[in-house]
Motif scaffolding. Sequence first.
Motif, PDB file in Angstrom:
ATOM      1  N   GLU A 109      -4.489  -2.073   9.152  1.00  0.00           N
ATOM      2  CA  GLU A 109      -4.971  -0.346  10.172  1.00  0.00           C
ATOM      3  C   GLU A 109      -5.367  -0.101   9.616  1.00  0.00           C
ATOM      4  OE1 GLU A 109      -1.165  -1.444  10.619  1.00  0.00           O
ATOM      5  OE2 GLU A 109      -1.421  -3.600  11.821  1.00  0.00           O
ATOM      6  N   SER A 110      -6.933   0.827   9.878  1.00  0.00           N
ATOM      7  CA  SER A 110      -7.009   1.960   9.290  1.00  0.00           C
ATOM      8  C   SER A 110      -5.715   3.287   9.639  1.00  0.00           C
ATOM      9  CB  SER A 110      -8.166   1.885  10.132  1.00  0.00           C
ATOM     10  OG  SER A 110      -9.345   2.110   9.237  1.00  0.00           O
ATOM     11  N   ARG A 111      -6.001   3.898   8.731  1.00  0.00           N
ATOM     12  CA  ARG A 111      -4.209   4.978   8.637  1.00  0.00           C
ATOM     13  C   ARG A 111      -5.555   6.109   9.696  1.00  0.00           C
ATOM     14  NH1 ARG A 111      -0.033   2.414   8.597  1.00  0.00           N
ATOM     15  NH2 ARG A 111       1.089   3.869   7.973  1.00  0.00           N
ATOM     16  N   SER A 112      -4.801   7.160   9.738  1.00  0.00           N
ATOM     17  CA  SER A 112      -4.859   8.514   9.971  1.00  0.00           C
ATOM     18  C   SER A 112      -4.138   9.668  10.139  1.00  0.00           C
ATOM     19  CB  SER A 112      -6.016   8.777  11.356  1.00  0.00           C
ATOM     20  OG  SER A 112      -6.450  10.212  11.201  1.00  0.00           O
ATOM     21  N   GLN A 148       1.016  -1.215  -0.345  1.00  0.00           N
ATOM     22  CA  GLN A 148       0.012   0.068  -0.420  1.00  0.00           C
ATOM     23  C   GLN A 148       1.001   1.618  -0.339  1.00  0.00           C
ATOM     24  OE1 GLN A 148      -2.763   0.331   3.045  1.00  0.00           O
ATOM     25  NE2 GLN A 148      -4.459   2.075   2.334  1.00  0.00           N
ATOM     26  N   LEU A 165     -12.260  -5.986   4.491  1.00  0.00           N
ATOM     27  CA  LEU A 165     -11.600  -4.735   4.991  1.00  0.00           C
ATOM     28  C   LEU A 165     -10.539  -4.238   4.072  1.00  0.00           C
ATOM     29  CD1 LEU A 165     -12.991  -4.781   9.238  1.00  0.00           C
ATOM     30  CD2 LEU A 165     -13.979  -3.918   6.698  1.00  0.00           C
ATOM     31  N   ASP A 166      -9.855  -5.400   3.316  1.00  0.00           N
ATOM     32  CA  ASP A 166      -8.722  -4.771   2.905  1.00  0.00           C
ATOM     33  C   ASP A 166      -8.731  -2.783   2.792  1.00  0.00           C
ATOM     34  OD1 ASP A 166     -10.168  -5.329   1.292  1.00  0.00           O
ATOM     35  OD2 ASP A 166      -8.882  -5.182  -0.432  1.00  0.00           O
ATOM     36  N   PHE A 167      -9.608  -2.463   2.704  1.00  0.00           N
ATOM     37  CA  PHE A 167     -10.524  -1.201   1.848  1.00  0.00           C
ATOM     38  C   PHE A 167     -10.185  -0.413   3.411  1.00  0.00           C
ATOM     39  CE2 PHE A 167     -13.810   1.731   1.483  1.00  0.00           C
ATOM     40  CZ  PHE A 167     -13.369   2.625   0.981  1.00  0.00           C
ATOM     41  N   LEU A 168     -10.340  -0.754   4.813  1.00  0.00           N
ATOM     42  CA  LEU A 168     -10.522   0.323   5.969  1.00  0.00           C
ATOM     43  C   LEU A 168      -8.594   0.297   5.487  1.00  0.00           C
ATOM     44  CD1 LEU A 168     -13.232  -1.089   7.826  1.00  0.00           C
ATOM     45  CD2 LEU A 168     -12.686   0.897   6.242  1.00  0.00           C
ATOM     46  N   GLY A 169      -7.649  -1.312   5.438  1.00  0.00           N
ATOM     47  CA  GLY A 169      -6.745  -1.459   5.541  1.00  0.00           C
ATOM     48  C   GLY A 169      -6.405  -2.167   6.485  1.00  0.00           C
ATOM     49  N   ILE A 182     -13.618   3.223  17.755  1.00  0.00           N
ATOM     50  CA  ILE A 182     -13.323   2.481  15.939  1.00  0.00           C
ATOM     51  C   ILE A 182     -13.075   1.391  15.775  1.00  0.00           C
ATOM     52  CG2 ILE A 182     -12.445   4.051  13.941  1.00  0.00           C
ATOM     53  CD1 ILE A 182     -13.136   6.409  14.183  1.00  0.00           C
ATOM     54  N   ARG A 191     -17.151   5.003  11.718  1.00  0.00           N
ATOM     55  CA  ARG A 191     -17.684   5.581  13.002  1.00  0.00           C
ATOM     56  C   ARG A 191     -17.877   5.036  13.967  1.00  0.00           C
ATOM     57  NH1 ARG A 191     -19.499  11.827  13.119  1.00  0.00           N
ATOM     58  NH2 ARG A 191     -18.036  12.146  15.065  1.00  0.00           N
ATOM     59  N   GLU A 219     -13.294  -1.771  14.246  1.00  0.00           N
ATOM     60  CA  GLU A 219     -12.699  -2.630  13.190  1.00  0.00           C
ATOM     61  C   GLU A 219     -12.644  -3.784  13.688  1.00  0.00           C
ATOM     62  OE1 GLU A 219      -9.459  -0.576  10.081  1.00  0.00           O
ATOM     63  OE2 GLU A 219      -9.904   0.155  12.665  1.00  0.00           O
ATOM     64  N   LYS A 237      -4.150   2.943  15.450  1.00  0.00           N
ATOM     65  CA  LYS A 237      -3.646   1.904  17.410  1.00  0.00           C
ATOM     66  C   LYS A 237      -2.377   3.007  17.432  1.00  0.00           C
ATOM     67  CE  LYS A 237      -4.645  -2.732  16.517  1.00  0.00           C
ATOM     68  NZ  LYS A 237      -4.202  -4.356  16.172  1.00  0.00           N
ATOM     69  N   GLU A 238      -1.769   3.743  16.223  1.00  0.00           N
ATOM     70  CA  GLU A 238      -1.005   4.243  16.556  1.00  0.00           C
ATOM     71  C   GLU A 238      -1.005   5.520  17.935  1.00  0.00           C
ATOM     72  OE1 GLU A 238       3.233   4.177  14.759  1.00  0.00           O
ATOM     73  OE2 GLU A 238       1.579   3.792  13.195  1.00  0.00           O
ATOM     74  N   TYR A 239      -2.528   5.992  16.696  1.00  0.00           N
ATOM     75  CA  TYR A 239      -3.021   7.532  17.461  1.00  0.00           C
ATOM     76  C   TYR A 239      -3.400   7.009  18.856  1.00  0.00           C
ATOM     77  CZ  TYR A 239      -6.458  11.725  16.850  1.00  0.00           C
ATOM     78  OH  TYR A 239      -7.208  12.412  16.262  1.00  0.00           O
ATOM     79  N   SER A 248       0.862   9.300   7.532  1.00  0.00           N
ATOM     80  CA  SER A 248       0.153   8.766   8.038  1.00  0.00           C
ATOM     81  C   SER A 248       0.579   7.401   9.223  1.00  0.00           C
ATOM     82  CB  SER A 248      -1.143   8.341   7.429  1.00  0.00           C
ATOM     83  OG  SER A 248      -0.091   7.200   6.765  1.00  0.00           O
TER      84      SER A 248
END
Lengths: 348, 321
Positions: B250-253, A135, B244-248, B205, A227, B209, B294-296, B290
């Motif tokens: 782990e979701s990233r921010s 990615q 859920l690969d689309f969310l990553g 979240i 959310r 997830e 989890k880090e956030y 980003s």
Amino acid sequence: MIFKSDPLIFLLCIFLYPHFSLPQLGLRINGEFGYYKSTGEESFKQDDVLTRLDGSAKYNYEDEKRNASLQLRGRPEFYRFKNSIASVKIKAEGNFSQDEENLIWGANLSQQKNIFNGRGLKIDYDILLASAQTQWFIEDENSFQANFGYAFQNINNGGNYKLDLFFFDLLLLNSADRYFKYGYGIYVERFLINNVLNVIKEGLNSEIKLMSNGWRYGPELSLSFLRSLIITADYRFLIHESKFTKNLSYEHWIRFVAGTIFLNDWSVFVLADYYTRKFRLSGSSIDSINPLYTPLNLENRVYLKLSNTVTQNFEVYSKMGYFKDNLYENELSIEGWNLLLGVEFNWE
Amino acid sequence: MKRYYYKIAVLFFFNFVYLNSQSLTELEIKYERLEKEYLKENAAVDSLGTLILRRAALIDSEKKKSNPDEDKIIELMSGSATLSNNLERHTKRANKLEENIEQIKQQLYKNYSVIIDSLKVLISSGKENANINSMIFFYTEKRLLVSPKIPMLSFNPQKVLKIDLKKLKEPGEKTLFREYLNNALSEVNTLLASVESESKEIGQIVDLEKKTKRFLEDTEFESGMIPRSISRETGGAPEDNTGLDFLGPESRSNDSNVKAYNSLLNQLNTGNIQTPDLSWNRPMNEMEKSIDMKEYQKLLKEVKLRLQELKLVLANKIDIQ
């Protein structure tokens, strides 16, 4: 089969892994009991009590940049207590991912073995999956995601059905805002089918060998909102090409997932898969049989799970599932549903 | 040169994606309209608040009289109830508008950033001219106006921690410093509330997830009497197993909040507060990329911990005297 692995390797890895430590080991045990009903021809027609156990052990290693995990999972299932049918599923899986600046890459390897036995039925099948993905974050939360890999499926049910797959997909992922993301891209797959069927011809048992190579490719779309509620939707439109099909043969696949956690301890999730296809046959059949793509995977299904987290390590839940498989050129379909109550103990 | 064309192509592609998802002008117009509405609602909240306070003072003074006029008190109280309802309605509207404005500001911030980056790429590819530079300034100015609020402390924690009221002899000076400490404490409380709210949302979240991934893993593993779910497992990428690969994984921010809270953590890093091993240790320059949720979550936990400790120290400093 092009590549083969063994769950034992994973077991050995778990014990030999250099950073092994108990706090990184997660265990999960599930017990489920309920009712199962399916309609279909002969052995597929069942109406039973279902008891299921599920256990998994996962070792996870994580540092700032790397994440590696090894997981072993087993699930015995019993249909009715007397004259029962039993099935066992075993899955071993290893994952690795590394975080570079603006890039994540990773690799996965998994093997699943499934045995189904009883009342004159004997089916076993293996699935092997080896893949790598990356990615690449280009702009803020926008990224390209590429996945490629190899999968192998081997089904023994009197006959033998082998399928080799090489796949690649590329998605461009965007964030509309903090909670809503969308992506679009392409999926390409090369498949090789190699089936051996036992048939009775003129009163004698004989074997028919069927081979087919082909492509599946097309666009894919993804939407996701996360959310206090999660909603995801995926769609693929794939053009199907092989010597047994004519243009334009195609498939649609839609997945919808939604879920939420409510009243602190409760959660509810739903999954719906819808698959449909339109194949125009080329007339190249062998003994009136077309070795079409993965004849046992074309299913529509809905799953619902409602659970209550009693303590950090204990959960009770109820599951409901419905499926409908269309087999062999839509000539045969199997439909079923189940309703189960379960408990889960986890130490993670 | 090839590299530049490639960069330009990528960035313009993103421009297309972004700017077409919702027209920039439409967003700007919407932002202006909502800002006006918000100012109007806020003015209504302020004036209603003042009216309620005045009425409360009138009720108090009437009650304190030796012969209070009950009818007048009832009339004042019923009027206050109507005012309170109005205040609540306007406050709700103002809060909703503020939320919408923040969302639009984030979108505008992203859009302006994309435009600025594209223009910078043009300059780096040798297309420099005064027009492009003036456009960069124009959009930078616009971006500054919609830059998210950075929750920073208005005081220097190190200096505040050095204040010792016991050592102050002058009563006037003591009162002044006590007031200063009280203000600092109230600021810390406000920030703590905002960190707790953000932390709660991110926690929710991450939990959701995680539970969703597990649910999907189970449904994929579930195959009843016949092998059913092969296509998704073999026909897709590994994370496709969960869909859920689309969310990553782990979701990233990397939204502005992450940078802002990291700045706040640096500001709180006084060295005077006894803190156990910090799990969050990331220099500011690394914050450009980003981070995952989890880090956030870890970052927010650290900020919360530091603020709680600062709160404790400040409260003790005020109470001891």
